[in-house]
Structures are given as C-alpha cells and as structure tokens.
Design a protein around this motif. Structure first.
Motif, PDB file in Angstrom:
ATOM      1  N   CYS A 159      32.902   4.656 -13.575  1.00 29.33           N
ATOM      2  CA  CYS A 159      34.178   3.966 -13.859  1.00 29.33           C
ATOM      3  C   CYS A 159      33.954   2.458 -13.917  1.00 29.33           C
ATOM      4  CB  CYS A 159      35.206   4.309 -12.772  1.00 29.33           C
ATOM      5  SG  CYS A 159      36.672   3.246 -12.823  1.00 29.33           S
ATOM      6  N   ILE A 160      34.402   1.843 -15.016  1.00 28.36           N
ATOM      7  CA  ILE A 160      34.208   0.403 -15.198  1.00 28.36           C
ATOM      8  C   ILE A 160      35.482  -0.385 -14.912  1.00 28.36           C
ATOM      9  CG2 ILE A 160      32.241   0.546 -16.785  1.00 28.36           C
ATOM     10  CD1 ILE A 160      34.245   0.314 -19.123  1.00 28.36           C
ATOM     11  N   CYS A 162      38.418  -0.389 -16.344  1.00 28.55           N
ATOM     12  CA  CYS A 162      39.035  -0.984 -17.530  1.00 28.55           C
ATOM     13  C   CYS A 162      40.560  -0.898 -17.509  1.00 28.55           C
ATOM     14  CB  CYS A 162      38.485  -0.332 -18.789  1.00 28.55           C
ATOM     15  SG  CYS A 162      38.872   1.425 -18.935  1.00 28.55           S
ATOM     16  N   GLY A 163      41.087   0.145 -16.864  1.00 29.44           N
ATOM     17  CA  GLY A 163      42.542   0.297 -16.798  1.00 29.44           C
ATOM     18  C   GLY A 163      43.138   1.114 -17.930  1.00 29.44           C
ATOM     19  N   CYS A 165      43.152   4.228 -18.240  1.00 29.27           N
ATOM     20  CA  CYS A 165      43.830   5.391 -17.638  1.00 29.27           C
ATOM     21  C   CYS A 165      45.280   5.047 -17.312  1.00 29.27           C
ATOM     22  CB  CYS A 165      43.080   5.853 -16.388  1.00 29.27           C
ATOM     23  SG  CYS A 165      42.549   4.530 -15.292  1.00 29.27           S
ATOM     24  N   CYS A 224      39.608   7.933 -21.130  1.00 25.89           N
ATOM     25  CA  CYS A 224      38.628   7.213 -20.296  1.00 25.89           C
ATOM     26  C   CYS A 224      37.304   7.037 -21.049  1.00 25.89           C
ATOM     27  CB  CYS A 224      38.389   7.982 -18.997  1.00 25.89           C
ATOM     28  SG  CYS A 224      37.078   7.238 -18.005  1.00 25.89           S
TER      29      CYS A 224
HETATM   30  S1  SF4 Z   1      39.884   4.679 -17.890  1.00 28.33           S
HETATM   31 FE1  SF4 Z   1      40.272   4.442 -15.684  1.00 28.33          FE
HETATM   32  S2  SF4 Z   1      38.822   5.873 -14.693  1.00 28.33           S
HETATM   33 FE2  SF4 Z   1      38.081   5.548 -16.811  1.00 28.33          FE
HETATM   34  S3  SF4 Z   1      36.642   3.821 -16.691  1.00 28.33           S
HETATM   35 FE3  SF4 Z   1      38.645   2.917 -17.182  1.00 28.33          FE
HETATM   36  S4  SF4 Z   1      39.525   2.406 -15.124  1.00 28.33           S
HETATM   37 FE4  SF4 Z   1      37.806   3.856 -14.764  1.00 28.33          FE
END
Ligand code: SF4
Ligand code: FES
Length: 260
Positions: A159-160, A162-163, A165, A224
């Motif tokens: 998990c990076i 990124c937000g 989700c 994701c």
């Molecule tokens: S979408 Fe959410 S769970 Fe996936 S990498 Fe981005 S922050 Fe992490």
C-alpha cells in the motif's frame, strides 16, 4: 493525439470550483498521463494563464502522490496502476477526458487537483508502527518469520497510501488503507505486542477524521493500484472483535485528532 480535457479548477477549499475545458494537441500516445498534463501546463504558462495544480513525486508508482479521478475512476481506466503509470495510448484520438481531484471530506482540496491527505498521516501516528527498536537489519532478521506470513505482510505493505480506495468508496471509507497498514504489521512477530491496541486506535482515528464506514462494497480494492485484498479488512475486523473481547479501549486523544 488531440484530446479535450475537462479539468476541475478550484482556488482553494474555501472557494467553489468548476470544470474548465482545455484542448490538448500534439500528445504522443507514449506520454504518461502526467506528461500530457505537463504539455498542457506549458501551453497555459506560455499563454500567461495559471497552470493546473496536480500532485506527483516519483512518477513510477511508488510514492502514492498522483491522485487523479480520470473519467470517474480513481487512477483511470487501467487496473493495478497509478496515474503516473497510465499512458495516453489507453485513450483514443479525439477523446474527451474528465479530470477531478479525490472527493472526500477528510481530503480537503488545496488547489485544483491537489488534496490534503494528512488525515492518513494521523491514522498512522495513532498506531501504524511498532514502538520498539528492532535494531539493525541483521538483528531484525534473527527473528524467524514463516514464508507465508512474510509474503502476506509484503503484500499488505505494498500500500502506497494514495487514497484511491477512499475516493472510490461511496461511503468515503479509509478501511482498505487502514487494514493494509494494520495487516502488514499483524503478520510479523514484532507487530504482535501492540496488535489489538493498534487496530482500535487506527480505526478510532479514521472515524475522528471523518472517513465513512466500510460496508463491503469493494470499489476500494477494485481501484487499488497495488491490488490490496479485502481479506485485509476481514483480518482487521477480526482483530477489532478480539480487542473488544479483551476490553481494549482506544487511547487516541480526540482533541488532537482533527485537522487544524
Ligand atoms: S488504494 Fe488504498 S489500499 Fe490501495 S495503495 Fe492506495 S491507499 Fe493503499
Ligand atoms: S507520482 Fe509517485 S506513485 Fe504516481
């Protein structure tokens, strides 16, 4: 390629925003999405107009900064990649592309397509770490970790932050992010001592920041870029049940919780 862009422009979180239309000509199919925006910005600057503010850092799928909603999908139409890894050959000549920032209450807009994701930092500060010194790398490696657990911990650690989700979730829930960070540590021996307190504190902080509840819709995992599994959410929910049975209360201080 010639493209029409409908881009969300907004001075700051206090002023209303609006879509503005731009023509992007001379775009190579081999450009990344962010390089295409660089070209558009260069033309805006040459015309004396304000360039479009957007976030980025590594441009290679590692940092999690490139937060763009493209045609209504977080990180755009291709699965398992970030916006910076998206190439313009994923679109057709003549396409109209709508570009928006992440939309979630705990991610206030700073400018145009840039949002403030420091709420994620505060969730990590609430418990997403191990509060012991594990020594140098050779010391840490003296603790045996079964290969299946190491693999699962690595998958969650991908998990990076990124937000995407949150942006994709109709509830604006950060549960996949929280679950990935909690699962990463809960699979490792060093993460056991604080495992249940960590789960309670991180979820409490998530609530305090204004993220919504998870209702297992699954959009989070679908967008994701690191393909974090919803199994991590099931694991976090199990840890929350164990914490309740153990009578573990959150130790997060509500006064310190909200963004200033
Ligand atoms: S979408 Fe959410 S769970 Fe996936 S990498 Fe981005 S922050 Fe992490
Ligand atoms: S700019 Fe770092 S992941 Fe996209």
């Amino acid at each position: 390629m010639k493209l029409t862009l409908k881009v969300w422009r907004q001075k700051n979180s206090k002023t209303p925003g609006e879509f503005k239309t731009y023509q992007a000509d001379h775009i190579s199919p081999d450009m990344s999405f962010l390089e295409m925006l660089d070209v558009v910005n260069q033309e805006l600057i040459l015309r004396g107009e304000e360039p479009i503010a957007f976030d980025h850092d590594c441009r290679e799928g590692i940092c999690g900064m490139c937060s763009l909603m493209i045609n209504g999908v977080a990180h755009g139409p291709k699965a398992a990649i970030t916006t910076c890894q998206l190439h313009m050959r994923s679109f057709k000549d003549g396409d109209t592309i709508t570009i928006e920032p992440w939309r979630a209450l705990p991610f206030p807009i700073i400018k145009d397509l840039v949002v403030d994701r420091s709420s994620f930092d505060r969730i990590i500060q609430a418990g997403g770490y191990i509060s012991v010194s594990t020594g140098s790398a050779p010391d840490a490696n003296t603790i045996p970790v079964p290969k299946p657990d190491a693999d699962k911990a690595m998958d969650a650690a991908a998990c990076i932050g990124c937000g995407a989700c949150v942006a994709a979730c109709p509830n604006g829930s950060a549960m996949l992010f929280v679950a990935a960070k909690a699962a990463h540590l809960s699979f490792l021996p060093q993460g056991q001592a604080e495992r249940y307190q960590r789960a309670v504190n991180m979820v409490m902080q998530q609530d305090l920041e204004g993220f919504g509840n998870c209702t297992n819709i699954g959009e989070c995992s679908a967008v994701c870029p690191k393909e974090i599994s919803m199994d991590t959410i099931a694991r976090l929910n199990r840890d929350l049940i164990v914490a309740a049975l153990k009578g573990i209360e959150p130790t997060v201080q509500p006064a310190a919780a909200k963004a200033s």
